[in-house]
Write an enzyme that holds these catalytic residues in place. Sequence first.
Site, short mmCIF file in Angstrom:
data_model
loop_
_atom_site.label_atom_id
_atom_site.label_comp_id
_atom_site.label_asym_id
_atom_site.label_seq_id
_atom_site.Cartn_x
_atom_site.Cartn_y
_atom_site.Cartn_z
N TYR A 1 13.04 38.12 63.59
CA TYR A 1 14.19 38.26 64.49
C TYR A 1 13.85 39.21 65.65
CZ TYR A 1 19.18 39.09 65.65
OH TYR A 1 20.40 39.20 66.27
N ALA A 2 13.24 40.36 65.33
CA ALA A 2 12.88 41.33 66.37
C ALA A 2 11.87 40.73 67.34
CB ALA A 2 12.32 42.60 65.74
N ALA A 3 10.90 39.97 66.80
CA ALA A 3 9.90 39.34 67.68
C ALA A 3 10.57 38.32 68.59
CB ALA A 3 8.80 38.68 66.84
N LYS B 1 13.65 38.37 69.66
CA LYS B 1 14.49 39.04 70.65
C LYS B 1 13.64 39.79 71.68
CE LYS B 1 18.45 37.64 69.00
NZ LYS B 1 19.27 36.67 69.75
N SER C 1 19.14 41.45 71.31
CA SER C 1 19.68 42.28 70.22
C SER C 1 19.03 43.66 70.29
CB SER C 1 19.33 41.66 68.86
OG SER C 1 19.58 42.60 67.82
N ILE D 1 28.18 43.88 65.80
CA ILE D 1 29.39 43.17 66.25
C ILE D 1 29.96 42.39 65.07
CG2 ILE D 1 30.31 41.53 67.95
CD1 ILE D 1 28.92 43.94 69.30
P1 NAP Z 1 26.92 33.51 64.31
O1 NAP Z 1 28.30 33.96 63.99
O2 NAP Z 1 26.01 33.11 63.20
O3 NAP Z 1 27.01 32.35 65.40
C1 NAP Z 1 25.85 31.70 65.87
C2 NAP Z 1 26.23 30.31 66.29
O4 NAP Z 1 25.03 29.64 66.73
C3 NAP Z 1 26.82 29.49 65.15
O5 NAP Z 1 27.94 28.79 65.60
C4 NAP Z 1 25.67 28.55 64.79
O6 NAP Z 1 26.10 27.31 64.30
C5 NAP Z 1 25.01 28.35 66.14
N1 NAP Z 1 23.67 27.81 65.98
C6 NAP Z 1 22.75 28.14 65.05
N2 NAP Z 1 21.65 27.39 65.19
C7 NAP Z 1 21.88 26.56 66.23
C8 NAP Z 1 21.11 25.53 66.85
N3 NAP Z 1 19.89 25.21 66.42
N4 NAP Z 1 21.65 24.87 67.90
C9 NAP Z 1 22.90 25.17 68.34
N5 NAP Z 1 23.66 26.13 67.79
C10 NAP Z 1 23.16 26.82 66.74
O7 NAP Z 1 26.13 34.66 65.09
P2 NAP Z 1 26.66 35.84 66.04
O8 NAP Z 1 26.69 37.08 65.23
O9 NAP Z 1 27.84 35.43 66.81
O10 NAP Z 1 25.39 35.97 67.02
C11 NAP Z 1 25.35 35.38 68.30
C12 NAP Z 1 24.15 35.93 69.05
O11 NAP Z 1 24.25 37.35 69.16
C13 NAP Z 1 22.80 35.64 68.37
O12 NAP Z 1 21.81 35.37 69.36
C14 NAP Z 1 22.51 36.94 67.65
O13 NAP Z 1 21.14 37.12 67.45
C15 NAP Z 1 23.08 37.94 68.65
N6 NAP Z 1 23.41 39.25 68.06
C16 NAP Z 1 24.41 39.39 67.16
C17 NAP Z 1 24.71 40.65 66.68
C18 NAP Z 1 25.84 40.91 65.73
O14 NAP Z 1 26.06 42.08 65.37
N7 NAP Z 1 26.59 39.91 65.30
C19 NAP Z 1 23.99 41.77 67.10
C20 NAP Z 1 22.96 41.58 68.02
C21 NAP Z 1 22.69 40.32 68.50
P3 NAP Z 1 26.17 27.08 62.70
O15 NAP Z 1 27.21 28.00 62.20
O16 NAP Z 1 26.54 25.65 62.53
O17 NAP Z 1 24.79 27.42 62.18
#
Ligand code: NAP
Length: 241
Positions: free
Chosen positions: A149-151, A153, A137, A182
């Site tokens: 979260y930052a730590a 990542k 991230s 996103i």
């Molecule tokens: P999201 O919509 O919350 O989706 C994350 C998915 O991971 C969910 O389906 C969640 O399932 C699943 N999950 C959570 N804990 C889990 C576990 N212990 N085992 C298996 N699956 C698990 O998040 P997203 O925004 O798509 O983010 C995806 C990645 O991109 C993350 O690593 C996030 O840090 C990174 N990211 C996102 C953004 C952004 O703007 N969205 C920006 C930078 C980085 P449940 O729904 O059942 O919990």
Amino acid sequence: MTAVNSVAVVTGAQRGIGYGIAQVLHNRGYRVVLVDIDEAGVQAASATLAGSAWRAVDVRDYAAVASAVSSIEEDIGPIAVLVNNAGINRDRMFHRMSEAEWDAVIAVNLKGYFNWARHVAPGMRARRAGRIINIASASWQGNVGQANYAASKAGVIGLTKTLAKELAPFQITVNAICPGFIETPMTRAMPEAAFQQMLQKIPMGRIGTPEDVGRVVAFLASDDSQYVTGEVIAVGGGLVL
Ligand code: NAP
């Protein structure tokens, strides 16, 4: 590495960025395995991508990840591409952050990535081929309210660069992608004022889509990036420059 029928595992794939990545890889001919903790959700997501497979796995569970890797490799085929994506946030100012909030984020975002890479890497080493793509991230450089979260990542970037060095002799590449802002359930859960404030910081003037991230994953999974390893690629419309 040819995409056709190559097995690509994407964690956290029932929705959001993970689902977008799974969709793009599926459209490019990979045999995608969607992994998520939510069994009904991941099964339903997989049903929308004909020919894909799914596994319900908690990425925090080292032993469960080991058996998922064995079952995928036995039933579907050798894992050519691993996309570590499952992540959570528990944002709070540091002076109020609880131990539970710290531990929860590190367990999914950092230990979860270790668990998958640790079990997938031996097969890739033996085959002398593979791609590991870690979703980090833009927050890895520090962000108010996101110490945990930052730590996690920043840890992912250290893991990525170390694995890139260790696995390069085996022709395995390991890279990280830093999505900016996103449109997913994670960002939609933000207060509206904070959401609008973030939008205004993006030079390209729009929020990113899961497919914007998926297309860069597809590049890193492909032969086109075979000499690229240990890199951290921002996908953020210029958010961090
Ligand atoms: P999201 O919509 O919350 O989706 C994350 C998915 O991971 C969910 O389906 C969640 O399932 C699943 N999950 C959570 N804990 C889990 C576990 N212990 N085992 C298996 N699956 C698990 O998040 P997203 O925004 O798509 O983010 C995806 C990645 O991109 C993350 O690593 C996030 O840090 C990174 N990211 C996102 C953004 C952004 O703007 N969205 C920006 C930078 C980085 P449940 O729904 O059942 O919990």
